[in-house]
Motif scaffolding. Sequence first.
Motif, PDB file in Angstrom:
ATOM      1  N   ARG A  51      -2.780 -24.420   3.137  1.00  0.00           N
ATOM      2  CA  ARG A  51      -2.343 -23.840   4.409  1.00  0.00           C
ATOM      3  C   ARG A  51      -3.506 -23.205   5.159  1.00  0.00           C
ATOM      4  N   GLY A  52      -3.324 -23.095   6.494  1.00  0.00           N
ATOM      5  CA  GLY A  52      -4.251 -22.339   7.306  1.00  0.00           C
ATOM      6  C   GLY A  52      -4.019 -20.846   7.149  1.00  0.00           C
ATOM      7  N   PRO A  53      -4.914 -19.996   7.703  1.00  0.00           N
ATOM      8  CA  PRO A  53      -4.813 -18.547   7.511  1.00  0.00           C
ATOM      9  C   PRO A  53      -3.503 -17.926   7.973  1.00  0.00           C
ATOM     10  N   ILE A  54      -3.005 -18.281   9.160  1.00  0.00           N
ATOM     11  CA  ILE A  54      -1.744 -17.691   9.613  1.00  0.00           C
ATOM     12  C   ILE A  54      -0.595 -18.139   8.716  1.00  0.00           C
ATOM     13  N   GLU A  55      -0.578 -19.402   8.342  1.00  0.00           N
ATOM     14  CA  GLU A  55       0.470 -19.889   7.448  1.00  0.00           C
ATOM     15  C   GLU A  55       0.473 -19.113   6.134  1.00  0.00           C
ATOM     16  N   THR A  56      -0.711 -18.875   5.586  1.00  0.00           N
ATOM     17  CA  THR A  56      -0.814 -18.127   4.332  1.00  0.00           C
ATOM     18  C   THR A  56      -0.401 -16.674   4.518  1.00  0.00           C
ATOM     19  N   ALA A  57      -0.819 -16.079   5.647  1.00  0.00           N
ATOM     20  CA  ALA A  57      -0.513 -14.669   5.901  1.00  0.00           C
ATOM     21  C   ALA A  57       0.984 -14.410   5.998  1.00  0.00           C
ATOM     22  N   LEU A  58       1.743 -15.414   6.404  1.00  0.00           N
ATOM     23  CA  LEU A  58       3.183 -15.242   6.564  1.00  0.00           C
ATOM     24  C   LEU A  58       3.935 -15.243   5.232  1.00  0.00           C
ATOM     25  N   LEU A  59       3.345 -15.798   4.192  1.00  0.00           N
ATOM     26  CA  LEU A  59       4.036 -15.918   2.911  1.00  0.00           C
ATOM     27  C   LEU A  59       4.372 -14.535   2.348  1.00  0.00           C
ATOM     28  N   GLY A  60       5.620 -14.383   1.952  1.00  0.00           N
ATOM     29  CA  GLY A  60       6.052 -13.137   1.335  1.00  0.00           C
ATOM     30  C   GLY A  60       6.466 -12.039   2.287  1.00  0.00           C
ATOM     31  N   LEU A  61       6.287 -12.244   3.593  1.00  0.00           N
ATOM     32  CA  LEU A  61       6.681 -11.203   4.549  1.00  0.00           C
ATOM     33  C   LEU A  61       8.186 -10.964   4.486  1.00  0.00           C
ATOM     34  N   PRO A  62       8.605  -9.708   4.532  1.00  0.00           N
ATOM     35  CA  PRO A  62      10.045  -9.424   4.526  1.00  0.00           C
ATOM     36  C   PRO A  62      10.717  -9.830   5.833  1.00  0.00           C
ATOM     37  N   VAL A  63      11.815 -10.542   5.729  1.00  0.00           N
ATOM     38  CA  VAL A  63      12.633 -10.926   6.879  1.00  0.00           C
ATOM     39  C   VAL A  63      14.083 -10.578   6.534  1.00  0.00           C
ATOM     40  N   PRO A  64      14.446  -9.296   6.629  1.00  0.00           N
ATOM     41  CA  PRO A  64      15.801  -8.895   6.226  1.00  0.00           C
ATOM     42  C   PRO A  64      16.899  -9.487   7.101  1.00  0.00           C
ATOM     43  N   ASP A  65      16.560  -9.765   8.370  1.00  0.00           N
ATOM     44  CA  ASP A  65      17.546 -10.338   9.291  1.00  0.00           C
ATOM     45  C   ASP A  65      16.981 -11.619   9.896  1.00  0.00           C
ATOM     46  N   PRO A  66      17.435 -12.786   9.457  1.00  0.00           N
ATOM     47  CA  PRO A  66      16.909 -14.054   9.989  1.00  0.00           C
ATOM     48  C   PRO A  66      17.101 -14.216  11.494  1.00  0.00           C
ATOM     49  N   GLU A  67      18.069 -13.481  12.065  1.00  0.00           N
ATOM     50  CA  GLU A  67      18.284 -13.548  13.510  1.00  0.00           C
ATOM     51  C   GLU A  67      17.289 -12.673  14.275  1.00  0.00           C
ATOM     52  N   ASN A  68      16.504 -11.887  13.543  1.00  0.00           N
ATOM     53  CA  ASN A  68      15.607 -10.927  14.184  1.00  0.00           C
ATOM     54  C   ASN A  68      14.297 -10.844  13.387  1.00  0.00           C
ATOM     55  N   PRO A  69      13.526 -11.940  13.370  1.00  0.00           N
ATOM     56  CA  PRO A  69      12.350 -12.018  12.496  1.00  0.00           C
ATOM     57  C   PRO A  69      11.114 -11.314  13.072  1.00  0.00           C
ATOM     58  N   ILE A  70      11.243 -10.023  13.322  1.00  0.00           N
ATOM     59  CA  ILE A  70      10.158  -9.306  13.994  1.00  0.00           C
ATOM     60  C   ILE A  70       8.884  -9.262  13.158  1.00  0.00           C
ATOM     61  N   ASN A  71       9.012  -9.203  11.826  1.00  0.00           N
ATOM     62  CA  ASN A  71       7.805  -9.127  11.008  1.00  0.00           C
ATOM     63  C   ASN A  71       6.972 -10.407  11.101  1.00  0.00           C
ATOM     64  N   VAL A  72       7.626 -11.523  11.351  1.00  0.00           N
ATOM     65  CA  VAL A  72       6.896 -12.782  11.521  1.00  0.00           C
ATOM     66  C   VAL A  72       5.986 -12.704  12.739  1.00  0.00           C
ATOM     67  N   VAL A  73       6.526 -12.247  13.882  1.00  0.00           N
ATOM     68  CA  VAL A  73       5.695 -12.189  15.080  1.00  0.00           C
ATOM     69  C   VAL A  73       4.687 -11.055  15.008  1.00  0.00           C
ATOM     70  N   ARG A  74       5.014  -9.971  14.304  1.00  0.00           N
ATOM     71  CA  ARG A  74       4.014  -8.921  14.089  1.00  0.00           C
ATOM     72  C   ARG A  74       2.783  -9.490  13.392  1.00  0.00           C
ATOM     73  N   CYS A  75       3.027 -10.303  12.390  1.00  0.00           N
ATOM     74  CA  CYS A  75       1.915 -10.900  11.648  1.00  0.00           C
ATOM     75  C   CYS A  75       1.128 -11.871  12.513  1.00  0.00           C
ATOM     76  N   VAL A  76       1.830 -12.773  13.193  1.00  0.00           N
ATOM     77  CA  VAL A  76       1.146 -13.779  14.014  1.00  0.00           C
ATOM     78  C   VAL A  76       0.334 -13.104  15.114  1.00  0.00           C
ATOM     79  N   ARG A  77       0.928 -12.108  15.783  1.00  0.00           N
ATOM     80  CA  ARG A  77       0.218 -11.454  16.895  1.00  0.00           C
ATOM     81  C   ARG A  77      -0.983 -10.646  16.421  1.00  0.00           C
ATOM     82  N   SER A  78      -0.999 -10.240  15.165  1.00  0.00           N
ATOM     83  CA  SER A  78      -2.155  -9.477  14.684  1.00  0.00           C
ATOM     84  C   SER A  78      -3.428 -10.305  14.711  1.00  0.00           C
ATOM     85  N   PHE A  79      -3.296 -11.637  14.724  1.00  0.00           N
ATOM     86  CA  PHE A  79      -4.459 -12.525  14.839  1.00  0.00           C
ATOM     87  C   PHE A  79      -4.889 -12.716  16.294  1.00  0.00           C
TER      88      PHE A  79
END
Length: 517
Positions: free
Chosen positions: A465-493
């Motif tokens: 995987r590329g760096p962003i793909e790897t960085a996303l692994l294991g991130l908590p997503v308690p609500d699949p309808e509201n995946p804010i931690n995913v975009v927090r991670c992506v935007r940090s790059f």
Amino acid sequence: MAQLISIDPVTRIEGHLRIDVEVENGAVKDAWSSGTMFRGIEMLLKEKHPWDAQQVVERICGVCPLVHGTAASYNLDDALGVNLPDNARIIRNLCLGANFIQSHILHFYHLAALDYVDVAAVAQYSGSNPTLQALKGKVAGLVKMGDVYPFLPRYESDDYVSDPELATVLVSHYVQALEMRKKAQEMLSIFYGRMPSFVGTVPGGVTVQPTVSNIAAFRARLSELRAWIDSVYIQDILTVAGVAAYAPFLSAGDSGGNYLAYGGFDQDSQGKEKFLPRGVITDGDVMNVKPFDEAKITESVKYSWYKEDCEGLNPKEGKTDPDLEKEGAYSFLKAPRYDGKPMEVGPLARMLVMKPPMLMDLATKLGLLKALKFGILPRHAARAVECKILADEMDKWLDELKVGEPIWDSKAKDIPNEAYGRGLVEGPRGALGHWIHIQNKVIGNYQCVVPTTWNAAPRDKNGERGPIETALLGLPVPDPENPINVVRCVRSFDPCLACAIHVIHPEHNGVKEFRVV
């Protein structure tokens, strides 16, 4: 049972990025990063006059023209055998530095901060500060009318900074940051005329002489910015990083421990000494910075919409031949690799290579050097630290300008029949490389490998995987309808897909559109 979540497009970044994550048991199990438009700038440049490259590549991105123009200038300097005058080198450094400052401020306040602060809480502010009371009135009016679109789109979260006093202060800094960005853009324009599509750097040097007045004008704005960075930006980063709910993000979002920096801001005419040093870190061993070897860069296209003969090439010999029907491909980004490894580039990579005391003391205090994991919040912290140390150093560079001395080497006007060149620089988002092959006095091949191509790369031929793909692994997503931690991670790059992917037909310059399902 696993659930697939698609975020298309990711907002509050530059360009078109799609992120797919597979969520199982409340965490990301797998991830795919897809650039969904095609960049053909390299195709457009073929058979053009070499000097055209610098002006054309500025149009790669309306946000990043400065760094592309700078990389192109160094690229052509190399191909043409230019001896860059010190004044030109320093002015390029100052203008690139101004671009870093405005970009870092933009990223935290206007792109990322809304992932952490509840703007609506401002309507509950009860303090007596007249400036904050005025801000409260404006925000309360927007909330009442249901017109909070200046702060949208975004996901909702239970862990936002929602204390009215703190939220109001942070949102007021969001507003102040607009003025600070303006000052940084004005600094750039003092020597480069305008932004974007600037005209201040050309092959061989720059176009504006340093004078007592323009040096003073630049310094006045820089002094204001330095004070604001120290008293506001740095402090806001520490405040957000100190929120207990965000403690997991100190390590969550780690990209795998591989970091690359080309080095930036030449300190001598040969470009051997850099203010931001070059180097490579692998496997999380941050105390062991290895020498950088340009020959170890390759690009994989196994999962990219490019023909198989583009696979594994060094950018010096790179090809841009799209294959829209390629089975298994899912991105228009190639997958750059260094010595076969994916590499995170950008402020965190540069600061880990440089190791400024301010960042290392903070990393030690937070226990990051023991864990050897640097996640979402360290990326933001590294960006702020870099902004400060660079702004402080720029004040010294102003003293090195010499009024009346040369700003251009006329050797740049002599186009050889054949030559290779490359321009490796650091942009706000990371390592940027431009490569040119001049043939029969025109551009035979031109290749760009941009920071977001490194960070948002898809899998390579080995399935890594590329760096962003790897960085996303294991991130908590308690609500699949509201995946804010995913975009927090992506935007940090701080992705800039506009740099990484474009659509221009090589014959009529028309824009093509593709629908990616």
